[in-house]
Design an enzyme around this catalytic site. Sequence first.
Site, PDB file in Angstrom:
ATOM      1  N   GLU A 106      78.594  79.383  42.706  1.00  0.00           N
ATOM      2  CA  GLU A 106      78.348  80.516  43.379  1.00  0.00           C
ATOM      3  C   GLU A 106      78.486  80.019  44.769  1.00  0.00           C
ATOM      4  O   GLU A 106      77.368  79.090  45.331  1.00  0.00           O
ATOM      5  CB  GLU A 106      76.942  81.682  42.545  1.00  0.00           C
ATOM      6  CG  GLU A 106      77.053  83.109  44.534  1.00  0.00           C
ATOM      7  CD  GLU A 106      75.761  83.667  44.120  1.00  0.00           C
ATOM      8  OE1 GLU A 106      74.944  82.884  43.339  1.00  0.00           O
ATOM      9  OE2 GLU A 106      75.994  84.933  44.642  1.00  0.00           O
TER      10      GLU A 106
ATOM     11  N   ARG B 274      68.555  71.338  31.677  1.00  0.00           N
ATOM     12  CA  ARG B 274      69.088  71.308  33.628  1.00  0.00           C
ATOM     13  C   ARG B 274      68.602  69.794  34.187  1.00  0.00           C
ATOM     14  O   ARG B 274      67.349  69.683  33.724  1.00  0.00           O
ATOM     15  CB  ARG B 274      69.136  72.552  34.069  1.00  0.00           C
ATOM     16  CG  ARG B 274      67.859  72.431  35.195  1.00  0.00           C
ATOM     17  CD  ARG B 274      67.698  73.807  36.223  1.00  0.00           C
ATOM     18  NE  ARG B 274      68.637  73.997  36.838  1.00  0.00           N
ATOM     19  CZ  ARG B 274      68.962  75.257  36.980  1.00  0.00           C
ATOM     20  NH1 ARG B 274      68.448  76.177  36.665  1.00  0.00           N
ATOM     21  NH2 ARG B 274      69.378  75.172  38.108  1.00  0.00           N
TER      22      ARG B 274
ATOM     23  N   LYS C 114      67.447  75.765  45.093  1.00  0.00           N
ATOM     24  CA  LYS C 114      68.766  76.572  46.459  1.00  0.00           C
ATOM     25  C   LYS C 114      67.792  76.801  47.735  1.00  0.00           C
ATOM     26  O   LYS C 114      67.829  76.622  48.405  1.00  0.00           O
ATOM     27  CB  LYS C 114      70.304  77.058  45.910  1.00  0.00           C
ATOM     28  CG  LYS C 114      71.119  76.782  45.646  1.00  0.00           C
ATOM     29  CD  LYS C 114      72.599  77.930  44.955  1.00  0.00           C
ATOM     30  CE  LYS C 114      73.966  77.076  44.618  1.00  0.00           C
ATOM     31  NZ  LYS C 114      74.433  78.287  44.192  1.00  0.00           N
TER      32      LYS C 114
END
Length: 553
Positions: free
Chosen positions: A33, A259, A269
């Site tokens: 994104e 992850r 983020k």
Amino acid sequence: MEDKPANNFLQAIIARDLANGTVQEVVTRFPPEPNGYLHVGHAKSISVNFGLAEANGGRCHLRFDDTNPEKESQEFIDAIQEDIRWLGFQWHGEPRFASAYFQQLYEWAEYLVQQGDAYVCDLSADEAREYRGTLTEPGRNSPFRDRSIEENLALLRGMRANQFAEGEKVLRARIDMASPNMNMRDPILYRIRKVTHHQTGNEWVIYPTYDFAHGQEDAIEGITHSICTLEFEDHRPLYDWFIEHLPVQSRPRQFEFGRLNPSYTVTSKRKLKQLVDEGHVAGWDDPRMPTISGMRRRGYTPRAIRRFCEMIGTTRSDGVVDVAMLEFAIREDLNENAARAMCVLNPLKVVLTNYPDTAEVFTVSNHPSREDLGERDLPFTREIYIDADDFREEANKKYKRLVLGKRVRLRHAYVIEADEAIKNAAGELVEVRARVIEGTVGENPADGIKPKGVIQWVSASEGRTAIVRLYDRLFIDEAPDKGDKDFLEHINPDSLITVETAWIEPSLAEAVPEQGFQFEREGYFVADRRDHSPQVPVFNKTIGLRDSWSESA
RNA sequence: UGGGGUGUCGCCAAGCGGCAAGGCACCGGGUUUUGAUCCCGGCAUUCGCAGGUUCGAAUCCUGCCACCCCAGCCA
């Protein structure tokens, strides 16, 4: 050249699918994104997605998952592309955008309504949360769940036609409010957002959610293996539900892997943005940031980052990877490929009393084993700088540097012997008087008294000054990202120490931005991508050399 | 106390019924004009725990425990 396939569960799945004809060609995608910069965790995902496609003769798309215009921007779109290219990967065709599929997605939304599988709900966000139930209690059906198909269709069209306020209505799938999987409790497909989208402008006032968009985007692009991280595992039943209930042209499948969580760093983020916004670092590409652009500016190479991703493997377990592994990867690369040079960070003048005023120039190799890295000229003069840490008036046997009355080898040059320590009125050491031992360039002293160590040096008259930024890990805590702890409290106060006047050998003034070096005995450094110039050389410390000698001797 | 996952050396990770790969880190020792590199050697009688099946289990079965994810109109 194709890399040999990695040995992991995803490769095994792909090999099987290829062997039994489930898929003809492997198509993966990397779907960021555009709401932030890519970080080391994305590097792993990129490496997995592009790597799997490449190793199996398939292709990998770059697709911006731009379904939430509020937080996205063109700046991030550009930066993401640059980072992926820098890492050395090339996506197939043009970059794709989820927003390019908005019309198709909308038509599928109407399709669902017509099938009786979706409805427009007027519950407020708060009410919806209440109706959703909890982890242990089932939810309740929305009072709007049984509107007629006609009404739903009219309402959905009204939503699209900007007839309602933000938050007034949403489109939801009619699945099961009692499902133990929260994602199946009539998930939201569309919400009203009256914001300008960076790609579609003001064409839309309703935007699809991740769940309603992702699988269908995959289907549109013919993605065969939609690889994501573990936290999306609970979404897979919903992903499959849409694929099954919609007339999509292909049947992608989702797979999840663990992850990457490197120790001593944060990768959320939100937290990275906070570090930037609150000025704890100088920007997204600050060399202390775990962003791709930060690592780049720090002097990490694409090769080292890719090697690191290979080293850590791809599994379904989620642990913390020791940053020492990342550090190993960059040292391994730079040791092999970086030219050597000399830099004195903490200068102490040494006057060679028996050496003439005329300079001598040595031609020395740039690398101990890579002849192809060439040679350079190294001027030697009567006055030089050595590092203050490399001299002591007296020291024990373990100290292998310059000591009063003892000898040391100047790298690539003479053996010298220290005669006198000159101090100022305050009693501080300001200069050392020493002598060169004749005939010791490339030779041991004729008297058989060999120096114990070798130190770096720079000519005081021929050398240049430079700004050197010494970076260290940003956090003191091994897991600053873990739990609810305030990660800002664990910032390393010494993560950046700037040396305003370091001395560098003349050849280093010719360095070009992003060129990496090993400053002998100090570590690996890179000419800063933005601030370095021949007039004002600026070097960033990438990583120190491995040091098996403790200074506490 | 609902659902979904994961548990093999300090960290990452192979292993998929036949008797515990490899890497990082660490600890020795050798070479060395970088206390670097390089080289050589060490480093899990044991696979979260407890039972069971089997000639034989990290691998199969049962139960338990620990940790991670999910209650955004974020992705």
